[in-house]
Motif scaffolding. Sequence first.
Motif, short mmCIF file in Angstrom:
data_model
loop_
_atom_site.label_atom_id
_atom_site.label_comp_id
_atom_site.label_asym_id
_atom_site.label_seq_id
_atom_site.Cartn_x
_atom_site.Cartn_y
_atom_site.Cartn_z
N ARG A 1 0.39 -1.80 0.28
CA ARG A 1 0.07 -0.07 -0.03
C ARG A 1 0.78 1.37 0.06
O ARG A 1 0.74 2.24 -0.83
N ARG A 2 1.95 1.62 1.30
CA ARG A 2 2.77 2.19 0.82
C ARG A 2 3.56 2.89 -0.84
O ARG A 2 3.54 3.82 -0.91
N LEU A 3 3.92 1.02 -1.64
CA LEU A 3 4.66 1.52 -2.27
C LEU A 3 3.51 1.95 -3.40
O LEU A 3 3.94 3.24 -3.85
N LEU A 4 2.57 1.27 -3.60
CA LEU A 4 1.03 2.05 -4.58
C LEU A 4 0.77 3.77 -3.87
O LEU A 4 0.97 4.56 -5.13
N PHE B 1 6.91 -6.38 -7.93
CA PHE B 1 6.28 -5.51 -8.65
C PHE B 1 7.60 -5.52 -9.61
O PHE B 1 8.06 -4.27 -10.27
N PRO B 2 7.84 -7.19 -9.95
CA PRO B 2 9.32 -6.92 -10.96
C PRO B 2 9.67 -6.46 -12.06
O PRO B 2 10.71 -5.66 -12.35
N ALA C 1 4.00 -3.75 -14.54
CA ALA C 1 3.67 -4.82 -12.81
C ALA C 1 2.64 -3.82 -12.53
O ALA C 1 2.07 -3.72 -11.68
N LEU C 2 3.60 -2.40 -11.61
CA LEU C 2 3.35 -2.11 -11.07
C LEU C 2 2.15 -0.75 -11.87
O LEU C 2 1.08 -0.51 -10.97
N VAL C 3 2.20 -0.51 -13.25
CA VAL C 3 0.70 -0.52 -14.10
C VAL C 3 -0.26 -0.84 -13.28
O VAL C 3 -1.07 -0.01 -12.95
N ASP C 4 -0.27 -2.58 -13.69
CA ASP C 4 -1.12 -2.55 -13.31
C ASP C 4 -2.31 -2.76 -12.11
O ASP C 4 -2.49 -3.20 -11.89
N ALA C 5 -1.38 -2.85 -11.64
CA ALA C 5 -1.86 -2.79 -9.86
C ALA C 5 -2.84 -1.99 -9.58
O ALA C 5 -3.09 -1.69 -9.07
N LEU C 6 -1.56 -0.56 -10.27
CA LEU C 6 -2.13 0.80 -10.33
C LEU C 6 -3.63 0.78 -10.95
O LEU C 6 -4.58 1.65 -10.38
N LEU C 7 -3.47 0.49 -11.71
CA LEU C 7 -4.70 0.21 -12.74
C LEU C 7 -5.96 -0.62 -11.24
O LEU C 7 -7.14 0.00 -11.73
#
Length: 185
Positions: A15-18, A51-52, A56-62
Amino acid sequence: MGDPERRSDARRTSRRLLDAAIAVLGENPGASMDQIAAATEIHRSTIYRRFPTREALVDALLERARVEASAIVARAATQPTDLQSLRTMCVEILTHGSRYAFLEHHYHEADLGPDPIGLTRLFRRYQRAGVLRSDLAPGWLSSAFTALAVDLIENKRGIARSPAHAAELLSETFLGGTQQRDLQG
């Protein structure tokens, strides 16, 4: 089975990362993973483990943006079925959309599928209550609302002077064309 405290800590770290990624990418949509890592004060290896890739990070944000938008619509469904509740939802949707505006080039609306956040169901409820016109398909109402909201969030035409003005424009434009009117008088 893993340690519940460890899983809880991992969720907090994610959560902190996002949250940090939203802030960094909101300021600089082209920011690198290293720039995002620096903003989080979380070790790079931890970030890359979760988030390799940037994708992957953008997908998690979406997904987070979709879940949060769904929660706004679900909350609206618990409110009175009246114009003020719809106006409140307009403000919340635009605030949310502005927070995630940096994602605009990372998805295609068609890929989200029908009614990804529950607007069609909500608008159907408003039609049954006599607030929205019943001669318009609920799916079309959802598409029209989404198109107006996205356009105001992107504000490429400079029509919205502020977030509050954008919310006013959304509610007045959408409701002006879709509100049930007394056809007798």
